[in-house]
Design a protein around this motif. Structure first.
Motif, PDB file in Angstrom:
ATOM      1  N   PHE A   1       0.794  -1.228   0.000  1.00  0.00           N
ATOM      2  CA  PHE A   1       0.000   0.000   0.000  1.00  0.00           C
ATOM      3  C   PHE A   1       0.830   1.284   0.000  1.00  0.00           C
ATOM      4  O   PHE A   1       0.268   2.370  -0.102  1.00  0.00           O
TER       5      PHE A   1
ATOM      6  N   LEU B   1      -8.043   4.495   0.843  1.00  0.00           N
ATOM      7  CA  LEU B   1      -7.270   3.576   1.675  1.00  0.00           C
ATOM      8  C   LEU B   1      -7.958   3.458   3.026  1.00  0.00           C
ATOM      9  O   LEU B   1      -8.255   4.467   3.670  1.00  0.00           O
TER      10      LEU B   1
ATOM     11  N   LYS C   1       6.476   2.335  -2.235  1.00  0.00           N
ATOM     12  CA  LYS C   1       6.339   0.903  -2.050  1.00  0.00           C
ATOM     13  C   LYS C   1       7.713   0.250  -2.170  1.00  0.00           C
ATOM     14  O   LYS C   1       8.556   0.694  -2.952  1.00  0.00           O
TER      15      LYS C   1
ATOM     16  N   TYR D   1      -6.724  -2.140   3.800  1.00  0.00           N
ATOM     17  CA  TYR D   1      -7.126  -2.532   2.450  1.00  0.00           C
ATOM     18  C   TYR D   1      -7.487  -1.275   1.664  1.00  0.00           C
ATOM     19  O   TYR D   1      -7.592  -0.176   2.244  1.00  0.00           O
ATOM     20  N   ALA D   2      -7.621  -1.420   0.356  1.00  0.00           N
ATOM     21  CA  ALA D   2      -7.949  -0.285  -0.501  1.00  0.00           C
ATOM     22  C   ALA D   2      -9.260  -0.525  -1.230  1.00  0.00           C
ATOM     23  O   ALA D   2      -9.606  -1.669  -1.556  1.00  0.00           O
TER      24      ALA D   2
ATOM     25  N   ASN E   1      -4.727  -7.392  -1.603  1.00  0.00           N
ATOM     26  CA  ASN E   1      -5.312  -6.105  -1.209  1.00  0.00           C
ATOM     27  C   ASN E   1      -5.774  -6.136   0.245  1.00  0.00           C
ATOM     28  O   ASN E   1      -6.756  -5.505   0.609  1.00  0.00           O
TER      29      ASN E   1
END
Length: 332
Positions: free
Chosen positions: A171, A297, A329, A207-208, A189
């Motif tokens: 993320f 997010l 990332k 999570y997104a 995810n």
């Protein structure tokens, strides 16, 4: 010329010595004491036992949102002014309420007797005046107390941090997560960390969602519940087959504006439950507007701790989330 150079050197040396060796009040200020979410209330017994004391309790011992049992925002300890001496002056959060022949006023002094510390003072010439000032200023005072408790809690995290990189890998964010938390599930995810506590667990999930997941203000809360339930069904199973986490329908979530990692966010507080199974508890979820990555997010903390006080558990989870910062990332 030589004498002038020696004089300039001597002055510079003296100034440097004063700067480096000189003492300030901060050097001698002791560390504050007390548990987070505790408040020392300094006021006369007469005020404490009357309507002013009731008003203080209404504001500062109000129930925490999202927790089923009545757990107060602060644990209050009352002291008359004559007893507010010595070590108790080092309490991190102090509320002083006084009745004096003066204009109604309130102010907050920082680090008066210890560091970090907030001493909020509310003064009025009548009980009605004191109550009026408390009604106006209580939210601000509570916010300042909470900010300091959050900083202290977050500082404690740094003693031993979790080194796992799953959240950053997936993320592009980092948080100061204590090493007692460990990654239990990591998928494309979804990342889930938890820690064991007596008879339960504290949990953190990330999570997104697509950027346009909450496009209609009129259905915002129902959309939050729907999205949250879909994540629970997919990633958070219950103890028996066919059971999973969802949102307790009898407890409408409360939503507040927030800022996380320098971005606008929504703070959501409510209760989770396990579908078709007797398990439940509080959660706090932050939905962050991450326009740069075209996503929402979501970072959520939830606790399972039957028959235990959950306020401080939830405060720790909130403190963790509020350390979030966006970073590159480490993997794709």
């Amino acid at each position: 010329m030589k004498k002038l150079s020696i004089l300039v050197f001597a002055i510079c040396l003296a100034l440097t010595s004063c700067k480096e060796g000189g003492s300030t009040k901060e050097d001698f200020t002791p560390s504050s004491i007390g548990q987070v979410n505790s408040l020392t209330v300094v006021m006369s017994n007469e005020l404490w036992e009357g309507k002013v004391g009731d008003n203080v309790r209404d504001h500062f011992a109000a129930s925490v949102v999202g927790i089923a049992w009545n757990e107060p925002i602060f644990t209050l300890r009352h002291l008359p002014e004559t007893v507010f001496t010595g070590a108790v002056r080092k309490s991190r959060s102090v509320l002083v309420v006084q009745k004096k022949d003066t204009t109604n006023m309130s102010y907050i002094n920082s680090n008066m007797y210890a560091r970090p510390q907030n001493v909020a003072v509310v003064v009025g010439s009548t009980e009605e005046g004191i109550i009026e000032t408390l009604n106006k200023q209580a939210d601000h005072i509570i916010s300042e107390f909470n900010k300091t408790d959050l900083k202290v809690t977050q500082g404690n995290f740094k003693r031993s941090l979790n080194k796992e990189t799953d959240i950053q890998d997936k993320f592009g964010v980092k948080m100061d997560i204590p090493s007692v938390y460990n990654v239990g599930k990591s998928e494309d995810n979804f990342v889930w960390l938890d820690r064991s506590i007596k008879n339960g667990t504290m949990n953190l999930i990330v999570y997104a969602l697509p950027w346009d997941s909450f496009s209609n203000d009129a259905t915002f809360i129902s959309d939050i519940v729907r999205k949250r339930d879909s994540i629970g069904k997919k990633y958070i199973p219950g103890p028996n087959e066919g059971t999973y986490m969802d949102t307790e329908k009898a407890f409408a979530p409360s939503v507040y504006p927030a800022e996380i990692g320098g971005k606008k966010a929504a703070e959501v507080r409510g209760r989770w439950e396990i579908y078709n199974y007797s398990m439940a508890g509080p959660y706090v979820s932050y939905i962050i507007n991450d326009k740069e990555n075209n996503r929402k997010l979501v970072v959520e903390g939830f606790t399972f701790a039957p028959a235990a006080v959950k306020r401080d558990f939830m405060f720790e989870l909130e403190a963790i989330v509020k350390t979030l910062r966006f970073v590159p990332k480490t993997a794709e």
